[in-house]
Design a protein around this motif. Sequence first.
Motif, short mmCIF file in Angstrom:
data_model
loop_
_atom_site.label_atom_id
_atom_site.label_comp_id
_atom_site.label_asym_id
_atom_site.label_seq_id
_atom_site.Cartn_x
_atom_site.Cartn_y
_atom_site.Cartn_z
N UNK A 67 0.83 -1.20 0.00
CA UNK A 67 0.00 0.00 0.00
C UNK A 67 0.87 1.25 0.00
N UNK A 68 0.59 2.18 -0.91
CA UNK A 68 1.34 3.43 -0.95
C UNK A 68 1.14 4.24 0.33
N UNK A 69 0.01 4.06 0.98
CA UNK A 69 -0.24 4.79 2.21
C UNK A 69 0.68 4.34 3.35
N UNK A 70 1.25 3.15 3.23
CA UNK A 70 2.13 2.63 4.28
C UNK A 70 3.60 2.89 4.00
N UNK A 71 3.95 3.27 2.78
CA UNK A 71 5.35 3.49 2.42
C UNK A 71 5.81 4.87 2.86
N UNK A 72 7.09 4.98 3.15
CA UNK A 72 7.67 6.28 3.47
C UNK A 72 7.79 7.06 2.16
N UNK A 73 7.15 8.22 2.09
CA UNK A 73 7.17 9.02 0.88
C UNK A 73 8.38 9.91 0.77
N UNK A 74 8.95 10.28 1.90
CA UNK A 74 10.11 11.16 1.90
C UNK A 74 11.00 10.81 3.09
N UNK A 75 12.27 10.58 2.87
CA UNK A 75 13.15 10.28 4.00
C UNK A 75 13.37 11.50 4.90
N UNK A 115 6.72 10.80 8.33
CA UNK A 115 5.28 10.68 8.54
C UNK A 115 4.47 11.11 7.31
N UNK A 116 5.11 11.73 6.34
CA UNK A 116 4.43 12.14 5.11
C UNK A 116 4.13 10.89 4.28
N UNK A 172 -2.51 14.10 -6.88
CA UNK A 172 -1.60 13.22 -6.15
C UNK A 172 -0.53 14.07 -5.47
N UNK A 173 -0.15 13.70 -4.24
CA UNK A 173 0.91 14.41 -3.54
C UNK A 173 1.51 13.55 -2.46
N UNK A 174 2.67 13.98 -1.99
CA UNK A 174 3.31 13.36 -0.84
C UNK A 174 3.25 14.38 0.28
N UNK A 175 2.61 14.03 1.36
CA UNK A 175 2.45 14.97 2.46
C UNK A 175 1.37 14.49 3.41
N UNK A 176 0.47 15.39 3.76
CA UNK A 176 -0.56 15.12 4.75
C UNK A 176 -1.94 15.45 4.19
N UNK A 177 -2.96 14.81 4.78
CA UNK A 177 -4.34 15.19 4.52
C UNK A 177 -4.86 15.85 5.81
N UNK A 178 -5.51 16.96 5.63
CA UNK A 178 -6.03 17.70 6.78
C UNK A 178 -7.50 17.98 6.53
#
Length: 70
Positions: A38-46, A50-51, A60-66
């Motif tokens: 799952x992409x939601x479980x992978x580290x998006x940025x070292x 937590x992103x 599409x983005x790497x970061x957070x949903x608020x």
Amino acid sequence: MSWLRDIPAVQTLRQVWAEQYAEASSPAHFREKKDLGSFADLIGSPYDTEARFSIKRGMEWIGYKVHFME
């Protein structure tokens, strides 16, 4: 040099490599998309462990949903 494994940045790098690269005796290669999980479980940025990768309404983005409420 076992103390080197205890450094948080090295632990993060090892986790990213384990997620992204397949273990094989041949030269390292990227995992197939089906083997990533799952992409939601992978580290998006070292730099920010937590992103996460997200998709919402085609964006599409790497970061957070608020979610904001009044």
